[in-house]
Write a protein that holds these residues in place. Structure first.
Motif, PDB file in Angstrom:
ATOM      1  N   ASP A  36       0.832  -1.212   0.000  1.00  0.00           N
ATOM      2  CA  ASP A  36       0.000   0.000   0.000  1.00  0.00           C
ATOM      3  C   ASP A  36       0.859   1.250   0.000  1.00  0.00           C
ATOM      4  N   LYS A  37       0.363   2.291  -0.625  1.00  0.00           N
ATOM      5  CA  LYS A  37       0.951   3.622  -0.521  1.00  0.00           C
ATOM      6  C   LYS A  37      -0.180   4.589  -0.208  1.00  0.00           C
ATOM      7  N   PRO A  38       0.135   5.826   0.207  1.00  0.00           N
ATOM      8  CA  PRO A  38      -0.940   6.727   0.645  1.00  0.00           C
ATOM      9  C   PRO A  38      -2.070   6.875  -0.360  1.00  0.00           C
ATOM     10  N   GLN A  39      -1.738   6.925  -1.665  1.00  0.00           N
ATOM     11  CA  GLN A  39      -2.786   7.123  -2.664  1.00  0.00           C
ATOM     12  C   GLN A  39      -3.692   5.910  -2.820  1.00  0.00           C
ATOM     13  N   SER A  40      -3.249   4.734  -2.296  1.00  0.00           N
ATOM     14  CA  SER A  40      -4.050   3.530  -2.498  1.00  0.00           C
ATOM     15  C   SER A  40      -5.366   3.577  -1.746  1.00  0.00           C
ATOM     16  N   SER A  41      -5.520   4.508  -0.791  1.00  0.00           N
ATOM     17  CA  SER A  41      -6.803   4.629  -0.105  1.00  0.00           C
ATOM     18  C   SER A  41      -7.905   5.000  -1.090  1.00  0.00           C
ATOM     19  N   VAL A  42      -7.552   5.728  -2.166  1.00  0.00           N
ATOM     20  CA  VAL A  42      -8.530   6.058  -3.202  1.00  0.00           C
ATOM     21  C   VAL A  42      -8.970   4.781  -3.909  1.00  0.00           C
ATOM     22  N   LEU A  43      -8.013   3.888  -4.210  1.00  0.00           N
ATOM     23  CA  LEU A  43      -8.364   2.621  -4.828  1.00  0.00           C
ATOM     24  C   LEU A  43      -9.173   1.752  -3.874  1.00  0.00           C
ATOM     25  N   ALA A  44      -8.889   1.845  -2.584  1.00  0.00           N
ATOM     26  CA  ALA A  44      -9.646   1.073  -1.601  1.00  0.00           C
ATOM     27  C   ALA A  44     -11.107   1.498  -1.589  1.00  0.00           C
ATOM     28  N   MET A  45     -11.345   2.821  -1.646  1.00  0.00           N
ATOM     29  CA  MET A  45     -12.727   3.305  -1.690  1.00  0.00           C
ATOM     30  C   MET A  45     -13.408   2.898  -2.995  1.00  0.00           C
ATOM     31  N   ALA A  46     -12.633   2.895  -4.102  1.00  0.00           N
ATOM     32  CA  ALA A  46     -13.191   2.454  -5.385  1.00  0.00           C
ATOM     33  C   ALA A  46     -13.546   0.974  -5.328  1.00  0.00           C
ATOM     34  N   LEU A  47     -12.695   0.170  -4.709  1.00  0.00           N
ATOM     35  CA  LEU A  47     -12.979  -1.262  -4.560  1.00  0.00           C
ATOM     36  C   LEU A  47     -14.242  -1.474  -3.737  1.00  0.00           C
TER      37      LEU A  47
ATOM     38  N   GLU B 208     -24.749   5.878 -14.529  1.00  0.00           N
ATOM     39  CA  GLU B 208     -23.905   6.116 -13.364  1.00  0.00           C
ATOM     40  C   GLU B 208     -24.686   6.872 -12.297  1.00  0.00           C
ATOM     41  N   GLY B 209     -24.799   6.260 -11.138  1.00  0.00           N
ATOM     42  CA  GLY B 209     -25.431   6.915 -10.011  1.00  0.00           C
ATOM     43  C   GLY B 209     -24.422   7.684  -9.176  1.00  0.00           C
ATOM     44  N   ASN B 210     -24.830   8.049  -7.970  1.00  0.00           N
ATOM     45  CA  ASN B 210     -23.946   8.830  -7.096  1.00  0.00           C
ATOM     46  C   ASN B 210     -22.662   8.094  -6.774  1.00  0.00           C
TER      47      ASN B 210
ATOM     48  N   MET C 195     -16.953   7.955  -7.276  1.00  0.00           N
ATOM     49  CA  MET C 195     -15.718   7.215  -7.515  1.00  0.00           C
ATOM     50  C   MET C 195     -14.907   7.876  -8.626  1.00  0.00           C
ATOM     51  N   ARG C 196     -15.589   8.272  -9.699  1.00  0.00           N
ATOM     52  CA  ARG C 196     -14.888   8.914 -10.820  1.00  0.00           C
ATOM     53  C   ARG C 196     -14.249  10.241 -10.385  1.00  0.00           C
ATOM     54  N   ALA C 197     -14.982  11.019  -9.584  1.00  0.00           N
ATOM     55  CA  ALA C 197     -14.441  12.301  -9.116  1.00  0.00           C
ATOM     56  C   ALA C 197     -13.252  12.086  -8.198  1.00  0.00           C
TER      57      ALA C 197
ATOM     58  N   SER D 190     -21.359 -11.464 -20.851  1.00  0.00           N
ATOM     59  CA  SER D 190     -20.845 -12.346 -19.794  1.00  0.00           C
ATOM     60  C   SER D 190     -20.574 -11.621 -18.488  1.00  0.00           C
ATOM     61  N   GLY D 191     -20.822 -10.329 -18.412  1.00  0.00           N
ATOM     62  CA  GLY D 191     -20.612  -9.626 -17.152  1.00  0.00           C
ATOM     63  C   GLY D 191     -20.082  -8.215 -17.327  1.00  0.00           C
ATOM     64  N   LEU D 192     -19.671  -7.659 -16.223  1.00  0.00           N
ATOM     65  CA  LEU D 192     -19.188  -6.269 -16.196  1.00  0.00           C
ATOM     66  C   LEU D 192     -17.749  -6.230 -15.692  1.00  0.00           C
ATOM     67  N   THR D 193     -16.937  -5.410 -16.333  1.00  0.00           N
ATOM     68  CA  THR D 193     -15.559  -5.198 -15.897  1.00  0.00           C
ATOM     69  C   THR D 193     -15.368  -3.744 -15.540  1.00  0.00           C
ATOM     70  N   LEU D 194     -14.902  -3.503 -14.352  1.00  0.00           N
ATOM     71  CA  LEU D 194     -14.629  -2.132 -13.858  1.00  0.00           C
ATOM     72  C   LEU D 194     -13.133  -2.025 -13.579  1.00  0.00           C
ATOM     73  N   LYS D 195     -12.517  -0.959 -14.089  1.00  0.00           N
ATOM     74  CA  LYS D 195     -11.100  -0.725 -13.838  1.00  0.00           C
ATOM     75  C   LYS D 195     -10.917   0.678 -13.300  1.00  0.00           C
ATOM     76  N   ALA D 196     -10.257   0.768 -12.148  1.00  0.00           N
ATOM     77  CA  ALA D 196      -9.952   2.062 -11.512  1.00  0.00           C
ATOM     78  C   ALA D 196      -8.449   2.195 -11.397  1.00  0.00           C
ATOM     79  N   SER D 197      -7.927   3.341 -11.801  1.00  0.00           N
ATOM     80  CA  SER D 197      -6.475   3.558 -11.762  1.00  0.00           C
ATOM     81  C   SER D 197      -6.166   4.922 -11.169  1.00  0.00           C
ATOM     82  N   ILE D 198      -4.939   5.049 -10.645  1.00  0.00           N
ATOM     83  CA  ILE D 198      -4.441   6.325 -10.135  1.00  0.00           C
ATOM     84  C   ILE D 198      -3.113   6.624 -10.779  1.00  0.00           C
ATOM     85  N   ALA D 199      -2.655   7.865 -10.625  1.00  0.00           N
ATOM     86  CA  ALA D 199      -1.381   8.265 -11.220  1.00  0.00           C
ATOM     87  C   ALA D 199      -0.236   7.562 -10.491  1.00  0.00           C
ATOM     88  N   SER D 200       0.787   7.221 -11.249  1.00  0.00           N
ATOM     89  CA  SER D 200       1.934   6.511 -10.662  1.00  0.00           C
ATOM     90  C   SER D 200       2.815   7.490  -9.885  1.00  0.00           C
TER      91      SER D 200
END
Length: 368
Positions: free
Chosen positions: A275-286, A333-335, A340-342, A358-368
């Motif tokens: 984990d790094k500090p920015q990963s909390s954003v990915l955690a909320m997205a997950l 897209e709801g709230n 999440m996008r914002a 066959s389903g839905l794929t969601l991908k969330a990324s942050i700046a390196s």
């Protein structure tokens, strides 16, 4: 003298915001009777006329009560005219011309202001010529008027810039407050939406197990209690802006939530995850992604995979489910997804969604 400056310090008088310095500059009116003590003793008619002129001047001087707080040509011309009209009283009538010059410095359009000051000085020189006033008197009047104009203009510009700065600071504070409210709203949606969904699923499961498997039902109820306490703690953190959820921490409730919903979970890349500090954003997205899987997908399987940098820090997460749809429709897209996008955009990242039969794929990324 800066007869019409607009310094920022004001006080309340008669229900209007008047400039304290504007009051102070009235002291220059004390120069008007000086010649009476030196050269000419005024007659009663001269005293009365001077007093009446003063009564006319004061409303003109305090006229800019409107929002722009600038003088118009009528006030300036009338003030200059009072100077010419009081010349016969043998008082220091040039004071009024100087006040008119200071007023003209506060005309918003600079070209109009300069044109006004030129006309005022031409009128002063013409009056001195036709009224047989001395050249010294005319020269002193022009010089003092020009000095007043420059000083008043500089002070007025400073006051105007300060006002703009204050308005900009107010706008910044408003935008910051709005951003903070939006952050709290997003966090509340993600935190409570996820927690309430898991609580609902576990409560239904505990109800079904209550008679056939009471021990399992008790464990589910205990989980509900723990989730409620954790959610309360997370809400307090979110309100105070201290939410520090990590991806590794989020995986534990994710497993429990999907298990309670009867959805099989597969995780790829967890063993090397750091984990790094920015990963909390990915955690909320997950968290939001898993909430949507449980609520809307009707999936039986879910796979979570991580994309990491060489050091193992997560840069992106991918959540795939097998919630099949016979006729995929555009995703509304709801709230949750909007929040999440914002949040990802603020971290220099992005969100992508891809729906198939066959389903839905969601991908969330942050700046390196």
């Amino acid at each position: 003298m800066n007869a019409a400056s607009d310094a920022p310090e004001v006080f309340r008088f008669g229900g209007q915001n008047l400039n304290r310095y504007r009051i102070a500059y009235l002291s220059y009116l004390l120069l008007y009777p000086v010649p009476w003590f030196i050269h000419h003793k005024p007659t009663p008619s001269q005293l009365l006329f001077s007093f009446c002129a003063l009564l006319v001047f004061l409303p003109l001087y305090f006229s800019p009560y409107r929002k722009d707080k600038t003088y118009g040509l009528p006030e300036i011309i009338m003030t200059a005219f009072l100077g010419f009209a009081t010349a016969w009283t043998h008082g220091d009538w040039l004071v009024y011309n100087i006040y008119a010059t200071g007023m003209s410095a506060r005309i918003r359009k600079r070209s109009h202001s300069i044109a006004t000051i030129i006309l005022l000085q031409c009128a002063l020189l013409s009056f001195c010529y036709f009224a047989n006033r001395s050249a010294i008197e005319a020269t002193v009047g022009v010089i003092l008027s020009l000095v007043t104009y420059v000083g008043t203009w500089m002070q007025w510009e400073l006051g105007y810039r300060n006002q703009q700065l204050q308005e900009a600071q107010h706008e910044i504070r408003t935008l910051a407050a709005t951003a903070e409210r939006e952050r709290i709203a997003r966090d509340m949606h993600d935190l409570l939406g996820h927690s309430l969904t898991v609580i609902s699923v576990k409560a239904e499961l505990a109800e079904r197990l209550f008679l056939g498997n009471p021990e399992r039902a008790q464990r589910e109820i205990a989980d509900i209690t723990q989730i409620a306490r954790t959610s309360l703690h997370e809400v307090r953190q979110a309100v105070s802006g201290m939410n520090g959820t990590s991806l590794q921490q989020e995986l534990t409730p994710t497993r429990k939530a999907l298990e309670a919903a009867g959805i099989a979970l597969t995780i790829q890349g967890e063993q090397d995850l750091l984990d790094k500090p920015q990963s909390s954003v990915l955690a909320m997205a997950l968290r939001e992604a898993i909430t949507n899987v449980i609520r809307h997908s009707n999936a039986r399987r879910c796979m979570i995979s991580f994309e990491c940098d060489p050091e193992g820090h997560a840069l992106a997460i991918k959540v795939e489910d097998d919630g099949k749809s016979s006729a995929p429709v555009p995703i509304s897209e709801g709230n949750g997804l909007q929040g999440m996008r914002a949040r990802l955009a603020a971290a220099g990242g992005s969100l992508s969604l891809h729906q198939t039969h066959s389903g839905l794929t969601l991908k969330a990324s942050i700046a390196s």
